[in-house]
Scaffold this active site. Sequence first.
Site: not given
Ligand code: TYM
Length: 347
Positions: A122, A206, A209
């Site tokens: 990032k 991947k 967004k």
């Molecule tokens: P974020 O907002 O980027 O993504 C949300 C969730 O979607 C999953 N994800 C995917 N799964 C499969 N294939 C993909 N291409 C894909 N893109 C995204 C992510 O793995 C995530 O589960 N750091 C986390 C947010 C967070 C969090 C937490 C998660 C903050 N605190 C505590 C769990 C527990 C994140 O960036 O999610």
Amino acid sequence: MTEALSPAAPAASRVLSGVQPSGALHLGNYLGALVKFVALQDRMQCLYCVVDLHAITAWQDPAALAAQTREIAAAYIAAGVDPAKAIIFPQSAVREHAELAWIFNCVARLGWLDRMTQFKEKSGQHKERSSVGLYTYPVLQAADILVYKATHVPVGEDQKQHLELTRDIAQKFNNDFGAPGFFPLTEPVIEGPGARIMSLRDGSAKMSKSDPSDNSRVNLLDSADTIAQKIRKAKTDPEPLPETLDELKLRPEADNLVGVYAALSGISKAQALSQFAGQGFGAFKPALADLTVARVGPIGDEMRRLLGDPAEIDRVLQAGVEKARAVAGPVVAETKRLVGFWTPPTR
Ligand code: TYM
């Protein structure tokens, strides 16, 4: 508050996860996270937050952030998370997350954070211009999880390293403060074909967004026509689908579409292959398009309906904040006592 959600309930089965309100949700978020959120809510105590504190590690327009937060809450509910069963809330409204994150900033080691691959991705070429928050992002994530002593965290595969760090922080805190077992060693819930959904334009990237090409992803708010068109246009190769998973290994785009089909149908990739082996994409893509429209279309429709009544979403979020604080408050109070902070005299 129900008995199951009382702070005194055994922490043996508590689930926490979160999604950032930093852009439109897509099929990867749905299959990697939301599908599991729904599956777990009948089996365990579940808390699902909208991680707005994480979102502001990169610039977010203040005029849009609250609406984006409601949109994620609407996606949770539209995907099947039931606010009567699971606690849905915005992270920033539960101040215990930030409070515990500071303590964890003093437990985590710089060397641990230096190894985080997501920060490297990032921050890109200009690490020194990234926010300090982006660097300590995984520490806040550990606080999100451990402030509820959560034992299970449903996420996509990209979060695996952050969950390993969460375990390291829990272990070090427990050791440093002589409190064995105080914080649990949380288990990621990652398995299944939906854990890593790739871009529809490039099977080695991947689904994300932030990909500049909208055709690289299916957004939950896309119309049925747009979804079908994106699947039809997805990059593939000229070969028919093979019999075995091994033969898919060197065909990343085909592998990804088979994975999407499997995840949407709730079957394994091997089972999906057994349905389509020997058929070309001319037959497979229409089947996948129909399935994706049938699963994602109604979620988008329900999101639009829910977003038409923001006051109702706000009521869900406010109720969630109160329930979440009732669990997090005692954990932070006990953590502060273990660290040795001054506490007000009890009367
Ligand atoms: P974020 O907002 O980027 O993504 C949300 C969730 O979607 C999953 N994800 C995917 N799964 C499969 N294939 C993909 N291409 C894909 N893109 C995204 C992510 O793995 C995530 O589960 N750091 C986390 C947010 C967070 C969090 C937490 C998660 C903050 N605190 C505590 C769990 C527990 C994140 O960036 O999610």
